[in-house]
Enzyme design. Sequence first.
Site, PDB file in Angstrom:
ATOM      1  N   THR A  56      -0.109   3.613  -4.870  1.00 15.01           N
ATOM      2  CA  THR A  56       1.324   3.948  -5.063  1.00 15.01           C
ATOM      3  C   THR A  56       2.114   4.250  -5.193  1.00 15.01           C
ATOM      4  O   THR A  56       1.923   4.285  -7.054  1.00 15.01           O
ATOM      5  CB  THR A  56       2.369   2.673  -5.503  1.00 15.01           C
ATOM      6  OG1 THR A  56       2.281   1.598  -4.440  1.00 15.01           O
ATOM      7  CG2 THR A  56       3.735   2.308  -4.932  1.00 15.01           C
TER       8      THR A  56
ATOM      9  N   HIS B 130       0.617  -1.281   0.250  1.00 13.40           N
ATOM     10  CA  HIS B 130       0.066  -0.056   0.435  1.00 13.40           C
ATOM     11  C   HIS B 130       0.922   1.023   0.306  1.00 13.40           C
ATOM     12  O   HIS B 130       1.846   1.531   0.626  1.00 13.40           O
ATOM     13  CB  HIS B 130      -0.980  -0.150   1.342  1.00 13.40           C
ATOM     14  CG  HIS B 130      -1.826   1.649   1.240  1.00 13.40           C
ATOM     15  ND1 HIS B 130      -1.523   2.448   2.550  1.00 13.40           N
ATOM     16  CD2 HIS B 130      -2.655   1.636   0.534  1.00 13.40           C
ATOM     17  CE1 HIS B 130      -2.195   2.993   2.394  1.00 13.40           C
ATOM     18  NE2 HIS B 130      -3.099   2.776   1.423  1.00 13.40           N
ATOM     19  N   SER B 131       0.643   1.997  -0.862  1.00 16.80           N
ATOM     20  CA  SER B 131       1.398   3.819  -1.229  1.00 16.80           C
ATOM     21  C   SER B 131       2.660   3.270  -1.068  1.00 16.80           C
ATOM     22  O   SER B 131       3.084   2.815  -2.029  1.00 16.80           O
ATOM     23  CB  SER B 131       0.796   4.402   0.274  1.00 16.80           C
ATOM     24  OG  SER B 131       1.457   5.604   0.272  1.00 16.80           O
ATOM     25  N   MET B 132       3.260   3.927   0.002  1.00 16.89           N
ATOM     26  CA  MET B 132       4.724   3.687  -0.181  1.00 16.89           C
ATOM     27  C   MET B 132       5.560   2.501   0.232  1.00 16.89           C
ATOM     28  O   MET B 132       7.118   2.746  -0.396  1.00 16.89           O
ATOM     29  CB  MET B 132       5.689   4.708   0.660  1.00 16.89           C
ATOM     30  CG  MET B 132       4.817   6.579   0.444  1.00 16.89           C
ATOM     31  SD  MET B 132       5.912   7.029  -0.789  1.00 16.89           S
ATOM     32  CE  MET B 132       7.976   7.030  -0.544  1.00 16.89           C
TER      33      MET B 132
END
Length: 1080
Positions: free
Chosen positions: A262, A233-235
């Site tokens: 991301t 998730h995300s970074m």
Amino acid sequence: MEQLSSGKRQASLHDSVDSPSSSFVQSMEKFEPDEDHKRSMRYPKTSLSIVICIGLLIVLQICGSWFESAAEIDSSLCRRVTMFPSYARVKAFDQDHSRFASKYSLYLYREQGKDKIPEEGSDDTLNLDGVPALFIPGNAGSYRQVRSIASETTLLYDKFYKNGAQDYRYQSDVNPNSSKIDFFTADFNEDLTAFHGRTLLDQAEFLNEAVKFILSLYSAERNPPTSVIIVAHSMGGIVARVMMSLPNYVAESINTILTLATPHAAAPATFDGNLNRIYKDTDEFWRIGLMPDNVLGSELYELSHSRLQNISLISVTGGLLDTTLPADYTTLKGLVPRTHGFNVFSTGIPGVWTPIDHLAIVWCDQLRKVIAKVLLEIIDLSSPQRTYNLEKRMSIFERYLQDGLSKDSDSLKPNQTSFTNPQVTELPLRVKVNADLDNVDTRDSRIRLYGTPKPATNIFEIPKNGSIFTVLSSLPFSRSHIESSNNPSVLLCNPLSATKKYSAIQETSVLDYTNQLESSTPVELECIDVNEGSHSIPRSLKNTRSTASSSIDGQYPPFNLLQYHTDTLSSYHLILVHVPEKLENEFVVAEMQQDQAQTIPLGQHSLYELITRGYYLTLPKNRPFNVNLLVPSAHSSLLVYKLDIRYKSSEHELFTPLVKFHINEETKWLINLKENDQVSLVFHSGIIPYVPFERNNGTYLSLQLFSDSIAIEEVMDIYLSISWFQSLKLLVLRYRLLIISFPVAIILIVFLLQSNVHYKEGFFPAFGEGLTMLVQYSTLLPLLFSVSVLSICCSNDFFQSLLAFIEPLNEYNLKQMNSVSGSNSMHINPYLLGLEESILWWLAPCFIVVSIALVSIVYFIIHTLLTSVTFLGRSPLLRKSTSFQRRRIGGLFLSQKKKVIGFVALLCLIPIYVPYQFAFIICTVVQAILSIKIAFRKEISDPSESLTSPSSPSETPVQDSSFDSKRVNLQNYNVSLLMLMLWILPINVPILIVWIHNFSVNWPTPFSSHHNFLAVLPIMLLVQSNVQGKMIPRMEYIWIFNCFGVFFVFYSLVFGSRSLYSLHHYFNLLCVWLLAQTCL
């Protein structure tokens, strides 16, 4: 310090310019004492007021657009979920395996009631019996975020895959080689990876060791797994990509990465130069490794290619509702080839059809069901990798994550003659029908069936000219060999006599679609079944309120669509559509239409015409039920498009009109279209600032309209225009970092103007006066003109090649991008506003005006504070206070000894423990206190008192008017320096927050980056010099200062937003010059 040549000028400056009782505007307007100049300054005062009002008006409009409720098409429709999670910490993974094990932890997810829960404190009872997967949380994310996807995967496997049952939601059999999934998850103590590159590297190093340890837990199996599936998730998705480039990466331990929201294309925040370098190095590693061959002769090719040749990378984003980072940044264009990955928006995923915000993307019920399905489908328990090969994995991802229509719609373009063949899932089928093949209508034809009292078999002859065949059904298409099915079916056929190549194939059962009541002679056909090539689209009836109603496990089933271009069906002569005996409340609509009738351009390529006038189109009564409108000028992701559709509905409609909006990788659906509906369209996949895209590849908006045109029998009017108010919201999403870089440029210009006046006249004007000088027509108009020209030039290839020599970190290599994408049209606009459309040049001047207004407001707050302090200094009670008089001189400044001790102590801590950002914040606080003290002392001090500390006897007192002029210059100079430091401050704060966060998690290791004391030493020395009451003299080489200042302004405008960290270093160089002028 040089004195002014005129005592009259000194008195005027002291009384009128910096008098504490003067108002904010007065302090800015009075620049010269003589009457002629006072009259000339009335106009700049008005100009500054106008500029501030315009800037604030734009800010208010932006705020208003931000808080405006989202349109229906962009509203969140996620269903909430329930699960019964449990988390078992893997304590055996300790510091013997990773040096970060004391800071980070590894957990195993278990669903209560379905999985065996490990015993407390024992790693021997993990009960691992599935395929290993690892969840990586993002910036400030929690390891518990794995629960939604892991829970659904467990439940789905137990419901369908465990016993090999058919998944009714997809009308297909489940993967027989699948297995349950053991989800591990990393606990990073909510580390801030979006702000700090070293933290990101630490996490990647930790996870490589974690993957190695996870695989060792399965070593006792007969055929142990050799790879782990990554869900991030995300970074966390960037961490996953970085893992594969590190030295401690375990070969072939990762072959599938599924990322959620991301930012692959660009760093969401540029406060840390290390983070930008990690992005650059990681992107280069991936691009080189995924090239067809080593065409660029890179030394990295062999290593990166061996690690990435079998990788599949899927990027899923939530679209407009993700306000944490622009959804544009999730694209994979120029990073991975289509054979290894793609980007998809949740609004276009079949069965999801809703935008999702940044946090909800890990728990949204519709999306987690699709993700769980995909993960179980790619598993191959017989393989050491525990997944299918790359080609099959990608086909599975495309099947479940893409609507299929976007790929097919490319074939609808008149110049397109190739298209992936329809899926052939059966041996050729022998079909018997009543038909006169010599009299099949070859003209445009259609069928509209509902409530049919008898079976209906309809035959379309495939024309040789370019046509499009479309079938829409409210029922799913059935497999044709199941004769008892109550669902329609579609076959591609040839007359039996014309297919001699099939004569050697084994006999198959004959499907009898004949009707004894019909007089035509039965004929036999050989066909293939293409029903599995159908695509689900949202249901659009009067009782369906939103796309969520027909999403996966929704209240109603979705519609089903089959669509082919006839150029791709050259091997076949006929299309057979068979409808069952009764449709009851269902329907089937099919038609064969020529390209010209179905594909219609809306407007020209000119964005200017769309902006100024809009486009208008009237569709005729006898239009096809499926019309594809192409809008060549609608390609900018900075604009919100307003679509106005007007028609008259009919009570006989089989379905209400629905529209599919598509551009590049993004798809949105609008159902149940009402009469006179107005729709606001926002896209993140067109031509995007700061993000790679393809030039001249047909990147523009297309609208696919489905309507029951036979029942409506009315024209349909379509009007497309620009919604300027709603477009303002998009400026915040794309340009939020400009709130730092542009004001820094404005403050620098003001400081340059002040310094040049000081050089010529011997006095340093107040910052407010510098603002009035800035808004004079002779200064402001050239500035606005310059940024306008720059915004146009920055998209030019030649100009970009020149700017690349100045850029400190050239992150984008177009040669690598073109090689990876197999195209020669990759492009990126990383400078200034990143505009591709020259018609939007006026955005840059608008940001300049807004920046002037923001800087003026901040200065007004500081000026008000200093004015309050001067009034306090005038208080008679304070002046008569005996205790105050005793402490007044010694208390305003620390002794020289204490200052030196504090300075040396802070300087010694930077290389070994604290980051230099901490020292900068201390310097800013000291500079702010110093500015207040100078204003305070100006009111309470006698002219005979020295500006310096009492411990500095070498300083001779300044008296009379010279004393007043020094007070004026010193205060104005320090306030201007404070303004610049306050705007550099936000660049340094995030790193300090990461440093403080390490203390909160009891991480004893010293901060592993940002210990270069030279990055802050000049700033510390300059502030120390200011504390001693020193003032820069008239600069001898003012032209050098002006050249550097202009370059600093240029850099802040052109490179600032994507390289904020560099602004601190350029300010550090500015302090070197000021320090040298002051001390030398």
